[in-house]
Design an enzyme around this catalytic site. Structure first.
Site, PDB file in Angstrom:
ATOM      1  N   ASP A 145       0.801  -1.093  -0.003  1.00  6.77           N
ATOM      2  CA  ASP A 145      -0.182   0.034   0.001  1.00  6.77           C
ATOM      3  C   ASP A 145       0.703   1.217  -0.061  1.00  6.77           C
ATOM      4  O   ASP A 145       1.781   1.176   0.865  1.00  6.77           O
ATOM      5  CB  ASP A 145      -0.985   0.053   1.199  1.00  6.77           C
ATOM      6  CG  ASP A 145      -1.786   1.203   1.493  1.00  6.77           C
ATOM      7  OD1 ASP A 145      -2.667   1.207   0.617  1.00  6.77           O
ATOM      8  OD2 ASP A 145      -1.734   1.853   2.298  1.00  6.77           O
ATOM      9  N   GLU A 171       1.350  -0.219  -5.211  1.00  6.19           N
ATOM     10  CA  GLU A 171       0.376   0.734  -5.350  1.00  6.19           C
ATOM     11  C   GLU A 171       1.056   2.125  -5.479  1.00  6.19           C
ATOM     12  O   GLU A 171       1.400   2.680  -4.331  1.00  6.19           O
ATOM     13  CB  GLU A 171      -0.844   0.861  -4.453  1.00  6.19           C
ATOM     14  CG  GLU A 171      -1.843   1.870  -4.545  1.00  6.19           C
ATOM     15  CD  GLU A 171      -2.285   2.477  -3.506  1.00  6.19           C
ATOM     16  OE1 GLU A 171      -3.510   2.993  -3.349  1.00  6.19           O
ATOM     17  OE2 GLU A 171      -1.423   2.813  -2.462  1.00  6.19           O
TER      18      GLU A 171
HETATM   19  C1  NOJ Z   1      -4.138   3.384  -0.237  1.00  5.47           C
HETATM   20  C2  NOJ Z   1      -5.656   2.667  -0.226  1.00  5.47           C
HETATM   21  O1  NOJ Z   1      -5.885   2.180  -1.327  1.00  5.47           O
HETATM   22  C3  NOJ Z   1      -6.613   3.606   0.519  1.00  5.47           C
HETATM   23  O2  NOJ Z   1      -7.716   2.919   0.383  1.00  5.47           O
HETATM   24  C4  NOJ Z   1      -6.162   4.025   1.778  1.00  5.47           C
HETATM   25  O3  NOJ Z   1      -7.106   5.126   2.194  1.00  5.47           O
HETATM   26  C5  NOJ Z   1      -4.723   4.504   1.700  1.00  5.47           C
HETATM   27  N1  NOJ Z   1      -3.736   3.939   0.923  1.00  5.47           N
HETATM   28  C6  NOJ Z   1      -4.280   4.712   3.225  1.00  5.47           C
HETATM   29  O4  NOJ Z   1      -3.669   3.547   3.659  1.00  5.47           O
END
Ligand code: NOJ
Length: 728
Positions: free
Chosen positions: A342, A413
């Site tokens: 993430d 991501e």
């Molecule tokens: C990226 C995630 O995809 C999102 O949903 C989240 O709010 C943020 N990171 C914080 O973890």
């Protein structure tokens, strides 16, 4: 050291050297072609002495080169390091010669358990040498290395998938009940968004314990059953890995607040400016809040890129990095097959704590809440963040080697409009491997633009942007939506266009990422301030009332729609209340209906997933044939097998469009036929392209608005191949 491409001298017969001798000290001293030539050789391997020579990866530690002629290509690999360097290395040879994707091991200095290696991922040990005979990706399919390249990765929010205990929350046992379905659509890899204990302020991305399961989803035993079920179906499971932050309820943060000496440096702290009266700087995070919150307990500010209840971990602290590895190991030991990491852009901040400059957009948007109002020069995509990704990649490599595990996947991501920054997560070169799948969000950005007039051209721009920038050594990926972006069906100029987008997702070269429910064309469910109690995604409130409806991500996170019978579409029982209301479309758009219908989005999706397994789509070539405001067309081919995919993006009411593909493909003969292989659900059965197997002439291919089609070309193979090749 410079080694230019040249004809490999026949008399040198480097490869005739018995491979054991490559293991010797002689080889470790080899740094040039001349050195190779002097090595001892054995006449029995004369076949290798033919053909050209081209260096591959040459460093102080590795000497590797290709030998090739028209029939065969070999990669010769010599790891020159001595025993004192026991580190495992992995190298990426993908895209260096031809379209080869893997290599059969034809000779090796050590005992190899594997018969073939994927070129993205060639593992090396000190003193090791081997010869690979290169082949195309689709040949001799080796699932243990390649599974993630051919697969569709299916993103599931467990809470929204299937409730098994009637508490209104989806759970692990519910997901187990639905594995038959997931398998039936041809999906082999499931990615679960966080299922760890959490106060659930950000759908579980605020984790209070990394090594357990949140009771609302079940127990660790349930999880182990899930892993066993998934694996027994020859499927894989990957989990979200959230290294940037924890919940403020995590024991580490609680200990840090108490100034516990073991945890004081687990997070990022600052005294603030002006004797603590002012924030340390102007940093604003992606969740619409300043990045600093004062903690009276410590009389200091802590950093949080996201919500104030998500303090950032200090990833410059080795103890924290060790903790994260322990967490990865914990889940790997339970059998998971990889991770989706993430928010990797946000891992590290500049420790000078300098202000960030306003961006060009700042004049149009409020810099107190909108992330895009700043150039994030100090808080995003720092070189150390790339290094961390590489470090975790290496950790997974070592784990899989030590535990004889199949390839472990690492997806990252990183939302960014600057494509180069996204590509950097793949690892800047062949020796420094990073992410396997740096998620490609370009289609989701472009869907935000909502300019129907320019729709087709903008789509082409985004597809080309990715294709042009993806490094040769990286494997592409395509994604239509996620838990962070609205449902693709709702954002298209017309919902019918979804079928064409399935074709883009599944038939272009690369791994596909699918968000649960998109296979049945689920739509957004609007959330409004008339019912604020329905809103779970509280981040939306940070932007002020004006923006809540637009910003809440609940719209795309509603429960999966299974059936039209039961009140909650089969997601939970009639007596329970789903934690998030269902989208209004569920009575028409659900799995059961689409299974029953003769033609449906779901059936087309399944058909395309199957088609994607064919060699032209996995490892074959790809080329754009046409991109206008109205039409997008591309071909996929391998040797004589050629497919044409055409998507008409005009909205209903537009004139049908007729195109001469004979001309576009520069086909020499007058007649060229294509056979219908798959078609969008809106194409009528009575149309000339209405049935699979129908043959049509390609000099006048007519498509109505929002129709899309996959054709297999029926041609004199040689002629069409020549057209394609000449154009390359
Ligand atoms: C990226 C995630 O995809 C999102 O949903 C989240 O709010 C943020 N990171 C914080 O973890």
């Amino acid at each position: 050291m410079s080694l230019s491409s040249s004809v490999f001298p026949r008399e040198s017969f480097f490869l005739l050297a018995p491979l054991e001798s490559l293991h010797s000290d002689d080889v470790k001293r080899v740094i040039s072609l001349d050195d190779l030539i002097k090595l001892p050789h054995d006449d029995s391997l004369a076949q290798f002495s033919i053909g050209e020579y081209k260096p591959a990866i040459v460093t102080n530690d590795l000497f590797s080169f290709f030998r090739f002629n028209e029939q065969k290509t070999y990669l010769i690999f010599i790891d020159k390091r001595s025993e004192s360097d026991a580190d495992l290395r992995r190298y990426n040879f993908f895209g260096l010669v031809g379209t080869f994707g893997k290599g059969k091991i034809v000779a090796s200095s050590s005992k190899q358990t594997k018969k073939s290696l994927n070129l993205t991922n060639v593992l090396s040990n000190h003193g090791q040498a081997f010869v690979l005979e290169l082949c195309e990706l689709y040949e001799d399919y080796d699932e243990s290395q390649d599974w993630w390249m051919r697969d569709v990765i299916y993103e599931v929010i467990t809470a929204s998938y299937q409730d098994s205990n009637n508490d209104g929350f989806g759970d692990i046992q519910g997901l187990r009940q639905r594995l038959d379905y997931i398998q039936s659509i041809g999906i082999k890899t499931i990615w679960l968004t966080p299922i760890y204990p959490s106060p659930w302020k950000d759908y579980g991305y605020d984790i209070s314990n990394f090594c357990d399961i949140d009771p609302r989803f079940g127990t660790l035993d349930d999880f182990c059953q899930l892993v066993a079920d998934v694996h027994s179906r020859n499927m894989r499971l990957i989990l979200d890995f959230v290294p940037n932050h924890t919940s403020n309820e995590h024991t580490w943060f609680q200990a840090a607040l108490r100034n516990d000496p073991n945890y004081v440096d687990y997070y990022v702290w600052h005294e603030g400016k002006n004797n603590g009266k002012d924030l340390p700087n102007n940093w604003l995070g992606p969740s619409g809040q300043r990045m600093w919150t004062y903690a009276p307990e410590r009389k200091m500010y802590y950093l949080h890129q996201f919500l104030d209840c998500q303090p950032d971990l200090n990833l410059r602290n080795d103890k924290v990095l060790e903790e994260l590895k322990r967490i990865l190991r914990f889940w790997l030991d339970l059998g998971v097959d990889g991770f989706r990491a993430d928010a990797v852009r946000h891992l590290i901040e500049n420790d000078d704590f300098r202000d960030e400059p306003l961006s060009k957009k700042a004049k149009d948007i409020d810099p107190n809440i909108f992330y895009d109002a700043y150039e994030h020069t100090e808080t995003a995509d720092q070189p150390e963040s790339y290094a961390l990704v590489r470090q975790w990649r290496r950790f997974l490599d070592n784990y899989s080697y030590d535990n004889c595990r199949d390839y472990l996947l690492f997806v990252t991501e990183a939302y960014h409009q600057d494509i180069q920054k996204v590509m950097n997560y793949y690892g800047a070169n062949r020796e420094e491997r990073g992410s396997d799948v740096s998620i490609n969000f370009l289609i989701t950005y472009y869907l935000d633009k909502n300019d129907n007039e320019q729709h087709g051209l903008e789509l082409d721009k985004q597809l080309t942007k990715w294709q042009k920038n993806v490094p040769r050594h990286a494997w592409s990926n395509w994604c239509l939506g996620s838990h962070d972006s609205g449902r693709v069906t709702s954002r298209l100029p017309s919902t019918e266009l979804i079928d064409g987008f399935y074709m883009l997702l599944l038939l272009q070269s690369g791994t596909a990422l699918l968000y649960y429910g998109d296979e049945i064309a689920m739509c957004n469910r609007p959330f409004t301030l008339e019912h604020p109690e329905e809103i779970v995604d509280i981040t939306a409130f940070n932007y002020g009332e004006k923006y809540v409806e637009e910003r809440t991500r609940d719209c795309q996170r509603t429960p999966m729609q299974w059936t039209s019978h039961s009140p909650y579409a089969g997601f939970t029982s009639a007596t329970a209340k789903p934690y998030l209301p269902l989208a209004d479309t569920w009575p028409e758009l659900n799995v059961e209906q689409q299974e029953k219908a003769e033609r449906s989005h779901l059936k087309l999706f399944r058909q395309l997933v199957k088609l994607r397994q064919q060699s032209p789509f996995y490892g074959g070539h790809q080329k754009k044939v046409l991109a206008t405001k109205e039409l997008y067309a591309f071909i996929r081919w391998l040797h004589s097998d050629i497919y044409l995919i055409v998507i008409n993006q005009t909205t209903s009411g537009h004139e049908p469009i007729t195109t001469d593909f004979v001309k576009l493909l520069k086909y020499q003969n007058k007649q060229l036929f294509g056979e219908v292989v798959a078609k969008s659900t809106n194409i009528s059965d009575t149309s000339p392209i209405g049935k699979e197997g129908n043959r049509i002439e390609l000099n006048q291919l007519t498509l109505q608005s929002n129709e899309s089609l996959v054709l297999r070309l029926l041609s004199s193979v040689l002629e069409i191949s020549l057209c394609i090749d000449n154009d390359e």
